[in-house]
Each structure stands twice: as structure tokens, then as C-alpha cells.
Write an enzyme that holds these catalytic residues in place. Structure first.
Site, short mmCIF file in Angstrom:
data_model
loop_
_atom_site.label_atom_id
_atom_site.label_comp_id
_atom_site.label_asym_id
_atom_site.label_seq_id
_atom_site.Cartn_x
_atom_site.Cartn_y
_atom_site.Cartn_z
N TYR A 27 0.84 -1.20 0.00
CA TYR A 27 0.00 0.00 0.00
C TYR A 27 0.88 1.25 0.00
CZ TYR A 27 -3.45 3.49 1.23
OH TYR A 27 -4.24 4.61 1.21
N ASP A 45 -7.18 -5.46 -1.04
CA ASP A 45 -8.42 -4.78 -1.41
C ASP A 45 -8.16 -3.44 -2.07
OD1 ASP A 45 -7.73 -4.67 1.61
OD2 ASP A 45 -8.75 -2.76 1.25
N LYS A 49 -9.57 -11.09 5.57
CA LYS A 49 -10.26 -9.83 5.90
C LYS A 49 -10.98 -9.35 4.65
CE LYS A 49 -9.62 -5.23 7.82
NZ LYS A 49 -9.87 -4.40 6.62
#
Length: 528
Positions: A272, A307, A379
């Protein structure tokens, strides 16, 4: 776990082998180096906290002074160990004197290397034992609460655990939100960090009441939140977990702070920072390694960030990159000592609502992730990208997300909120999201056990195609290395050059005699 997708076992095995090879290559490419953040983490674990007269954190003061003298290649532990021998003082006392300008660590007479090593190793072992003791007390506290048991008194594994974000900017308002979350059935409270804290090469000090889109991750803020949730847990007989974000330029420092203050979960993913904060690849992967060792050692569950790729790339087309990244992330985490049950690989429900049969594609992806990582929590993130400001449509899509979550038995479920895409949700918006989650979770509780997918159907065909494409992608990444794949934009359609990015100046080559006693001790007791 019985497969509903009839996945090609040989292909799954090959994916795992190639991903493990890529993870080993990452370790080799980052070995022999430390960073300023890793060294500041050594100071924090040794009990150094506080600021100097100019509000500079004492861990930064120590590392900056040693770096100015060109001594960081031996590790801060070397210089602190030598200072302990020379002065007889504890690390925090030494840091305060250095911060006052009354002591120069690099000007002290140096003791024998082995004497320094044994001295700092004793201090490190004592520090680890102290933190382990407080975490053992927390485990006992959690186990004592009735909320972890079914009505007949038997222990239950709650699935999914409901994960709720707060983001007020004021830690004391976050407490009010967290208590509301707990009252309405939330299992994990995660305090979003203030925007761009990931780019600060220091950790702010003390409790904070101002932030932008979130609240600063500080050790004092962690303590405030933990105390509040413990108070609620004790009064209501149900333990509520606390989560934060250890990513960015202070990744291992925040991991250490979380371990000290009793956090249960941490978002922890270098990708990220590389893709969306332009942090240098090598810098953040070195930082990630130490942060994951800390999380693994103290039993913290990490959440990876796959995600996020679906926010900058089409969710249908990018699905194989999510699977490839999950596998690489899994093996990097395992190499750092995390057990499978501590690795919550990321996934998200982000296919555009207008896509025909999009629900079946989402179901295939969620089931595929569940079957590839049977021992991991996984998750699962709700839709955010295509929320157009219509709260009714968002609520409807969230309901489908909740249905897939329950049916595919995801381990950690972040709730969707109707006002997503309009503003930072209010406290009552989150309660609506919790009500929806609870309604679907109960109404469709055993749906997954009654569902099978027909051979040749959309779900099985889609899952097989995504797995095959992920395998091909892994082979290509193994050929060029993870750094090369990132440069070519394999993840999230974002490209970053391995020699560029923020924080690159904070990388330091090891010199002969480099010491990091915490890494040594954690490796020796790794449960992986």
C-alpha cells in the site's frame, strides 16, 4: 475444508511454490540493510519514549545523532549497549541526556564487541519478557469474559468477526464511537490514521485531538482507546479487539507501540505504501519485515491490503493480481514468523454493480480466497469504489456483500456503511451498517453449508480462470522479481521505480558487527 470449487490441486501447489520463491527473493534483496525506522524501533522496545525540548521524539534523537556520525551501520543497539556499559544508566535515561545535548553516544570509549553484545542482549530479553507478560495478562482477561462462549459454556470461534472503522480525528471522540460500536455488536474497532501520517518519518507524541480523515497513531492514543475498550469489555462481559495501521515510514515503530499497548490487529502491508504513498520499495519492505516479526512474536493478527488494488484497477480484470499478491504476502509473513491464523489476507467486494452476474464473480473470488487460505482469517472489505452517493443503493450492495461474507465464511468482515461515498460516516451511519450485517448474518447463517456450485457453472469457471491467470502472473513475477513487477504496474495499475520513492535516504547498509538483539531473539523463539 471441503472444496466447493474443485480447484486444480496441482495448480494450487505450484502457485504456493512460486509465491514462496518470490518471498525468499524479497528477503535476499533486502538483507544486509537496516533503516532509521528499524533502529528507532530498537530504541522503543528498549523503553525509550518521550520528546526533547523541541518536541522531537527521543527515538529520533538517538538515531539522528548516531547517523550524523556515520555510525548507524553498526545498529543503534551497539551504541546504546556501549553507553550502558560506560554510564551504568538505562536506555531511557541515556536518551534523555542525549536529547539534552549532554552526551554523545559516538564519543564514548568503546567496550569489547562481545561485551556490548551480551549487555544489550540482556536488556532486549528483559524488554521482550516484560511485554510478553502484559500480553499474557491480556490473554487471560480476554479468556475470562463470557462473550467468547456459547450459551452452554463451550468456547466458540465467532465468524466473521465484525470490524468497524472510526475516524473522527479526536481520540476522545473515537472513544465514544468505539463504545457505540461495541454496544451494537462490533468485535474489532479500528481507528483510521490521520491522512498522510504514513509519510511522517517520526511518530507524534501524546494524545491528539486534531487529525485529517482519522486520528494520529500515537502510543498515548493507543493507550486511551485500549483503556476505554477494556472498561467496556469488563462491564459487558465481551472482549472487544482494537486495531490500527502499522504501515508507512514508521511501520515497525507502530508495530512495537501496538504490542506494548495491547492491540489485537494491525493493518500491515508494504505494498500500500509503495503504490499509493510512493514510499521506496526496499525501505518499506525492510521496515515491513521487522514490523511483521514484532506482530508475529506478540500474537497480533495482521491485515494485508490487497483490497486497495481494486480501487485503482477494474475488479474483474485485476482479480488474478489480488490472488497473486495474497499468496506472496502470505509467504512473506510466514518468513517473518507469523502463524497462518495471524495472517488475514485482504479481499474486497468491488465489482461495479452494473456488471451482469457480478454477484457470482464476487462469490467466486470470495470462495477462491477462502479455499486457498483455509487456516487464515481473511479480511473482507465492503464496496467503496462505485458508491455514487445514493445511500439506498449502497445499502443494497452492502447487503449482497454481507450475504457473500456469511456464505463463504470470511474471518473478518469490515462493515459497509450507507453514507460511504458521501462523507466520513457519522456514528449512527455505522450503527445502520452493523444492523444490516447482523440481520444478514443471522438470516443466512448456514447458507454456505447448503450451497454447492455446479461443474461448468459461472462460479467454478470464474474461480478456475482467476487461479490460472494468477499462476501465470506469479511465474512472471518470479522471473523479474517483485520489484520489477511493481515497476511494470502489476498491482493496482500503479508503477513505482525501485530506486525512487520517499524514505530511500533512510536505508543504511550493515557494517561488520551490526547488532539488532530483538531480531536475534525473535528468530530464536519463532513459532513459524
Amino acid at each position: 475444508m471441503q472444496s466447493k470449487l474443485d480447484l486444480d490441486a496441482g495448480l494450487v501447489g505450484s502457485c504456493r511454490e512460486v509465491a514462496a520463491e518470490i518471498a525468499r527473493d524479497v528477503e535476499e534483496r533486502t538483507a544486509g540493510r537496516t533503516t532509521v525506522s528499524v533502529e528507532r524501533t530498537v530504541a522503543r522496545l528498549l523503553g525509550v519514549d518521550g520528546v526533547d525540548d523541541l518536541d522531537v521524539p527521543l527515538p529520533n534523537v538517538l538515531v539522528d545523532r548516531v547517523q550524523e556520525h556515520g555510525g548507524l551501520g553498526r545498529g543503534l543497539a551497539y551504541w546504546l549497549g556501549n553507553a550502558i556499559i560506560a554510564t551504568g544508566a538505562e536506555p531511557l535515561e541515556i536518551a534523555k541526556v542525549v536529547g539534552a545535548g549532554e552526551l554523545d553516544l559516538c564519543a564514548l570509549p568503546t567496550a569489547d564487541d562481545e561485551q556490548i553484545r551480551q549487555t544489550i542482549r540482556r536488556h532486549a530479553a528483559a524488554a521482550l519478557e516484560k511485554i510478553r507478560g502484559t500480553r499474557a495478562e491480556r490473554s487471560a482477561f480476554r479468556a475470562s469474559l463470557d462473550g467468547d462462549r456459547d450459551g452452554d459454556g463451550s468456547r466458540r470461534a465467532k465468524t466473521p468477526e465484525i470490524y468497524v472503522l472510526t475516524a473522527t480525528g479526536n481520540v476522545y471522540e473515537d472513544v465514544a464511537h468505539a463504545e457505540a460500536v461495541a454496544e451494537n455488536g462490533g468485535d474489532i474497532v479500528a481507528v483510521i490514521r490521520s491522512t498522510a501520517q504514513s509519510l511522517l518519518d517520526y511518530v507524534p507524541y501524546g494524545p491528539t485531538t486534531e487529525g485529517f480523515g482519522g486520528t494520529f497513531a500515537t502510543q498515548a492514543n493507543f493507550a486511551v482507546m485500549r483503556e476505554a475498550l477494556d472498561r467496556w469489555s469488563r462491564a459487558n462481559g465481551r472482549y472487544v479487539k482494537l486495531s490500527s495501521f502499522c504501515s508507512g515510514l514508521c511501520m515497525p515503530e507502530i508495530a512495537a507501540m501496538g504490542a506494548i499497548e495491547g492491540l489485537d490487529n494491525m493493518v500491515n502491508d508494504a505494498l500500500y505504501g509503495i503504490l499509493y504513498r510512493d514510499i521506496n520499495q526496499r525501505r518499506t519492505l525492510i521496515d515491513q519485515r521487522f514490523s511483521r516479526m514484532i506482530n508475529g512474536y506478540f500474537g497480533v493478527v495482521i491485515n494485508t491490503g490487497e483490497d486497495n488494488y481494486l480501487r485503482t484497477a477494474d475488479a474483474v480484470a485485476a482479480a488474478p493480481s489480488v490472488v497473486a499478491s495474497q499468496l506472496i504476502n502470505y509467504f512473506i509473513a510466514r518468513d517473518c514468523g507469523l502463524r497462518p491464523e495471524q495472517i488475514a489476507v485482504g479481499n474486497a467486494f468491488e465489482i461495479h454493480p452494473d456488471v451482469t452476474n457480478g454477484l457470482l464473480y464476487e462469490w467466486a473470488q470470495a470462495q477462491l480466497t477462502r479455499e486457498l487460505f483455509p487456516d487464515c482469517p481473511v479480511k473482507y472489505m465492503p464496496p467503496t469504489v462505485h458508491m455514487n452517493g445514493n445511500p439506498l443503493r449502497t445499502h443494497a450492495v452492502d447487503t449482497l456483500f454481507n450475504l457473500v461474507t456469511v456464505a463463504t465464511k470470511q474471518g473478518i468482515q469490515t462493515i459497509g456503511v450507507p453514507t460511504e461515498g458521501i462523507f466520513t460516516p457519522h456514528i449512527h451511519d455505522r450503527v445502520h451498517g452493523l444492523e444490516n450485517t447482523r440481520y444478514v448474518g443471522n438470516f443466512a447463517r448456514d447458507l454456505g453449508d447448503d450451497i454447492e456450485f455446479r461443474p461448468g457453472g459461472i462460479v467454478r469457471t470464474r474461480a478456475a480462470a482467476v487461479l490460472a491467470d494468477a499462476h501465470q502472473m506469479l511465474l512472471e513475477i518470479a522471473e523479474m522479481g517483485l520489484f520489477g513487477a511493481i515497476e511494470k504496474g502489476y498491482f493496482g495499475n500503479v508503477s513505482r521505480h525501485p530506486g525512487q520513492g520517499r524514505g530511500v535516504e533512510g536505508i543504511v547498509e550493515h557494517e561488520a558487527g551490526y547488532q539488532n538483539p530483538f531480531m536475534e531473539l525473535m528468530k530464536e523463539t519463532s513459532h513459524a
